[in-house]
Design an enzyme around this catalytic site. Structure first.
Site, PDB file in Angstrom:
ATOM      1  N   CYS A 148      25.872 -67.105   6.360  1.00  0.00           N
ATOM      2  CA  CYS A 148      27.291 -67.418   6.160  1.00  0.00           C
ATOM      3  C   CYS A 148      27.762 -67.451   4.715  1.00  0.00           C
ATOM      4  CB  CYS A 148      27.605 -68.769   6.789  1.00  0.00           C
ATOM      5  SG  CYS A 148      27.749 -68.667   8.567  1.00  0.00           S
ATOM      6  N   GLU A 170      32.878 -71.972  14.149  1.00  0.00           N
ATOM      7  CA  GLU A 170      31.726 -72.838  14.367  1.00  0.00           C
ATOM      8  C   GLU A 170      31.254 -73.397  13.031  1.00  0.00           C
ATOM      9  OE1 GLU A 170      30.352 -73.858  17.407  1.00  0.00           O
ATOM     10  OE2 GLU A 170      29.801 -75.162  15.755  1.00  0.00           O
TER      11      GLU A 170
HETATM   12  C1  UDX Z   1      26.288 -73.082   6.788  1.00  0.00           C
HETATM   13  C2  UDX Z   1      27.309 -74.229   6.904  1.00  0.00           C
HETATM   14  O1  UDX Z   1      26.702 -75.453   6.495  1.00  0.00           O
HETATM   15  C3  UDX Z   1      27.825 -74.314   8.320  1.00  0.00           C
HETATM   16  O2  UDX Z   1      28.817 -75.320   8.423  1.00  0.00           O
HETATM   17  C4  UDX Z   1      28.407 -72.976   8.716  1.00  0.00           C
HETATM   18  O3  UDX Z   1      28.836 -73.002  10.060  1.00  0.00           O
HETATM   19  C5  UDX Z   1      27.390 -71.864   8.543  1.00  0.00           C
HETATM   20  O4  UDX Z   1      26.877 -71.876   7.207  1.00  0.00           O
HETATM   21  P1  UDX Z   1      23.728 -72.777   7.421  1.00  0.00           P
HETATM   22  O5  UDX Z   1      23.828 -71.503   6.628  1.00  0.00           O
HETATM   23  O6  UDX Z   1      23.118 -72.729   8.771  1.00  0.00           O
HETATM   24  O7  UDX Z   1      25.173 -73.414   7.604  1.00  0.00           O
HETATM   25  O8  UDX Z   1      22.857 -73.853   6.585  1.00  0.00           O
HETATM   26  P2  UDX Z   1      23.152 -74.865   5.390  1.00  0.00           P
HETATM   27  O9  UDX Z   1      22.490 -76.143   5.724  1.00  0.00           O
HETATM   28  O10 UDX Z   1      24.564 -74.924   5.020  1.00  0.00           O
HETATM   29  O11 UDX Z   1      22.315 -74.231   4.197  1.00  0.00           O
HETATM   30  C6  UDX Z   1      22.668 -73.008   3.575  1.00  0.00           C
HETATM   31  C7  UDX Z   1      21.749 -72.729   2.401  1.00  0.00           C
HETATM   32  O12 UDX Z   1      22.013 -73.623   1.336  1.00  0.00           O
HETATM   33  C8  UDX Z   1      20.262 -72.885   2.723  1.00  0.00           C
HETATM   34  O13 UDX Z   1      19.534 -71.850   2.114  1.00  0.00           O
HETATM   35  C9  UDX Z   1      19.923 -74.227   2.125  1.00  0.00           C
HETATM   36  O14 UDX Z   1      18.575 -74.335   1.786  1.00  0.00           O
HETATM   37  C10 UDX Z   1      20.821 -74.225   0.898  1.00  0.00           C
HETATM   38  N1  UDX Z   1      21.131 -75.577   0.396  1.00  0.00           N
HETATM   39  C11 UDX Z   1      21.818 -76.458   1.171  1.00  0.00           C
HETATM   40  C12 UDX Z   1      20.763 -75.917  -0.902  1.00  0.00           C
HETATM   41  O15 UDX Z   1      20.156 -75.115  -1.620  1.00  0.00           O
HETATM   42  N2  UDX Z   1      21.098 -77.157  -1.375  1.00  0.00           N
HETATM   43  C13 UDX Z   1      21.789 -78.072  -0.617  1.00  0.00           C
HETATM   44  O16 UDX Z   1      22.072 -79.164  -1.134  1.00  0.00           O
HETATM   45  C14 UDX Z   1      22.160 -77.713   0.692  1.00  0.00           C
END
Ligand code: UDX
Ligand code: ADP
Length: 456
Positions: free
Chosen positions: A273, A158
Site C-alpha cells: 500500500c 480497507e
Molecule cells: C498499511 C496500513 O497500515 C493499512 O491501514 C492499510 O490498509 C494498508 O497499508 P500494511 O502495509 O499491511 O498496512 O502494514 P503496516 O503495519 O502499515 O506496515 C507497513 C510497513 O511499514 C511495514 O514494512 C512495516 O514494517 C513498516 N513500519 C511500520 C515501520 O517501518 N515503522 C513503523 O513504525 C511502522
C-alpha cells in the site's frame, strides 16, 4: 441481516475481510470469487494462501456454511445484492503515468463483467485502494449495461494492516463508507452501514461523499508512511551524531500531539500500500496542476529508497568494502512480521544490492515460500538460484556466514541463542539489526560487531 454478498478478488484484503463478515453476520451468505483457480483451491484447503494469525480458525468456522470460495465469477455476481470489488490495483508499469498511476485494468474488467452479467439492481463496493474519482469510471461502465439495471457505487476502503488483519477487522478504529449524495446513494450507504453495524458500533461508522472516501484512504496511508520516513530521516542523523533513534522516538512520542505509534525506525517500509498509494497521490497532484504538492509527497518515497540503500551500503562498508563470495545470512524476508507477503519488502531491495555485490545469501523466513523469494529476485535458472540458499532455520543460515542482517521483526529472532549462532560463524562476525529488535550492548558483549538503525 439477510444479505447475499459476493467479493471479486480472493487476496490479502478480500479473503480476510469476507471471512470476518461471514463470521460476524451468520445470516449473510458470502461468496468470494477469483479467476485464479489455484488461489481458490488454497482457500478451500487447510493451507490458506494468506498467512494471518487467527484467520484459519475463522475460515474453518464459516466455510461451506455461509462462506464460499469459487471460480464462478458470473454466478457470484448474479446471486449477490452487494458486490465488493477487491482486485489488485498495481502501479502502472507502462504508458501514461507509468511508475505512479494505478493500473485500473483489473477493476475495469470487473465493472464490465458486472455490467454484462448482472440480472438486477446491485450495490457495487470499491474495496481496493483506488485513485480519486475511480467510482465515476465504474459508474459510467455500469450504467451502459445492456438490460438497463440500476447500480449504486460505494467506496469502502480497507484500513486493515497485514499481520493484525483479524484484530483490525474485528475492532476497527473506524469504517468509512462513501456514496452518492442522493436518495439512492444514501439508501445504499445505509445497507452497507447496517451490515457493519452487526459488530461495529455505529459511532465508528463514518459516511462521506464518494470522493472524500477515496481520498481519505490515500491520505491515511500517506500520513502513516510519512511518519516512518520522518523518523528514518532522523535515523541517518543519529548514526552521524551518536544520538539513538529509539530514544528520540520515545521522547517525541510522549508528546500527546505526536503520539507513540508508527515511529519505529526501520530498514524501510514495504507492503502493497504505502509506496503505491503515495505515488498515486503524487500522480493525482500532478494531474491537477499541483507540482509542489506532488513533490512534497514524493519525498516520502525517496526517503524510503535512501533508507534501504543506506542499509546495504553500511553492510558492504563494514565488511571491508567487499562482500564478494561472502556468505551473508538474511533473517526475515516478509515486509513485516506475521505475514507471508513480500510485496515491496525492504528485503528484496537489500538482497538485490548484495547480490549485485556478488554476495552469497542464506535466507531464512518462517512463512515466505521459496518460490516467491526466487521470483522477487529474478532468479530463474538453476545457476542463478544457486547464488542464494533458502534455509530451514536461522541457525542453518548463519553457519559460516560473515554477517547476519535482520530484515523482518519476526518474534523468533528475539529469542535465538546468539552465542551458539556466533560460534558457527566466520570471524569477525557482524550483525545488522534492520528492525532494532535486539540489544546491541548484549550482542557486543558476546562478541558480535553489532549495528542497528539510527545507532552509532
Ligand atoms: C498499511 C496500513 O497500515 C493499512 O491501514 C492499510 O490498509 C494498508 O497499508 P500494511 O502495509 O499491511 O498496512 O502494514 P503496516 O503495519 O502499515 O506496515 C507497513 C510497513 O511499514 C511495514 O514494512 C512495516 O514494517 C513498516 N513500519 C511500520 C515501520 O517501518 N515503522 C513503523 O513504525 C511502522
Ligand atoms: P490485495 O492485497 O488488494 O487483496 P491481491 O493481489 O492479494 O491484492 O488480490 C487480488 C486478487 O484479485 C487476485 O487473487 C486476482 O487473481 C484477483 N483478480 C484480479 N482481477 C480479477 C477479475 N477480473 N476477476 C476475478 N478476480 C480477479
Amino acid at each position: 441481516m439477510k444479505l447475499n454478498i459476493c467479493c471479486i478478488g480472493a487476496g490479502y484484503v478480500g479473503g480476510p475481510t469476507m471471512a470476518m463478515i461471514a463470521h460476524k453476520v451468520p445470516s449473510a451468505k458470502v461468496t468470494v470469487v477469483d479467476i485464479n483457480a489455484e488461489r481458490i483451491a488454497a482457500w478451500k484447503s487447510d493451507k490458506l494462501p494468506v498467512f494471518e494469525p487467527g484467520l484459519q480458525e475463522i475460515v474453518e468456522g464459516c466455510r461451506d456454511k455461509n462462506l464460499f470460495f469459487s471460480t464462478d465469477v458470473d454466478a457470484g455476481i448474479q446471486e449477490a445484492e452487494v458486490i465488493f470489488v477487491s482486485v489488485n490495483t498495481p502501479t502502472k508499469t507502462y504508458g501514461m503515468g507509468a511508475g505512479k498511476a494505478a493500473d485500473l485494468r483489473y477493476v475495469e474488467l470487473c465493472a464490465r463483467r458486472i455490467a454484462e452479467v448482472a440480472n438486477g439492481t446491485k450495490i457495487v463496493v470499491e474495496k481496493s485502494t483506488l485513485p480519486v474519482r475511480t467510482a465515476a469510471s465504474i459508474q459510467r461502465i455500469l450504467h451502459q449495461n445492456p438490460k438497463g439495471h440500476q447500480f449504486q457505487v460505494l467506496s469502502n476502503p480497507e484500513f486493515l494492516a497485514e499481520g493484525t488483519a483479524i484484530q483490525d477487522l474485528e475492532n476497527p478504529d473506524r469504517v468509512l463508507i462513501g456514496g452518492n449524495e442522493d436518495e439512492g446513494g444514501r439508501a445504499a450507504v445505509e445497507t452497507l452501514a447496517s451490515l457493519y453495524a452487526e459488530w461495529v458500533p455505529r459511532e465508528k461508522i463514518i459516511t462521506t461523499n464518494l470522493w472524500s472516501s477515496e481520498l481519505s484512504k490515500l491520505t491515511a496511508n500517506a500520513f502513516l508512511a510519512q511518519r516512518i520516513s520522518s523518523i528514518n530521516s532522523i535515523s541517518a542523523l543519529c548514526e552521524a551524531t551518536g544520538a539513538n533513534v529509539d530514544e528520540v522516538a520515545h521522547a517525541i512520542g510522549k508528546d500527546s500531539r505526536i503520539g507513540p505509534k508508527f515511529l519505529k525506525s526501520s530498514v524501510g517500509f514495504g507492503g502493497s500500500c504505502f509506496q503505491k498509494d503515495i505515488l498515486n497521490l503524487v500522480y493525482l497532484c500532478q494531474h491537477f496542476g499541483l507540482p509542489e504538492v506532488a513533490e512534497y509527497w514524493e519525498q516520502v518515497v525517496r526517503m524510503n529508497d535512501l533508507q534501504k540503500r543506506r542499509f546495504s551500503e553500511r553492510i558492504v562498508k563494514t565488511l571491508f568494502n567487499t562482500v564478494s563470495g561472502k556468505r551473508l545470512a538474511i533473517f526475515g524476508y516478509a515486509f513485516k512480521k506475521d505475514t507471508n507477503d513480500i510485496r515491496e519488502s525492504a528485503a528484496i531491495y537489500i538482497c538485490r544490492d548484495l547480490l549485485e555485490e556478488k554476495a552469497q545469501l542464506a535466507i531464512y523466513d518462517p512463512q515466505v515460500e521459496p518460490a516467491a523469494i526466487y521470483e522477487s529476485l529474478g532468479l530463474t535458472s538453476e545457476e542463478e538460484r544457486s547464488r542464494i540458499e533458502i534455509c530451514p532455520s536461522p541457525y542453518d543460515a548463519a553457519k559460516k556466514a560473515h554477517a547476519i542482517a535482520i530484515l523482518t521483526e519476526w518474534d523468533i529472532f528475539k529469542t535465538l541463542d546468539y552465542e551458539k549462532i556466533l560460534s558457527s560463524m566466520a570471524r569477525p562476525a557482524a550483525l545488522f539489526d534492520g528492525r532494532n529488535i535486539l540489544s546491541l550492548t548484549e550482542l557486543r558483549k558476546i562478541g558480535f560487531e553489532a549495528h542497528g538503525i539510527g545507532k552509532a
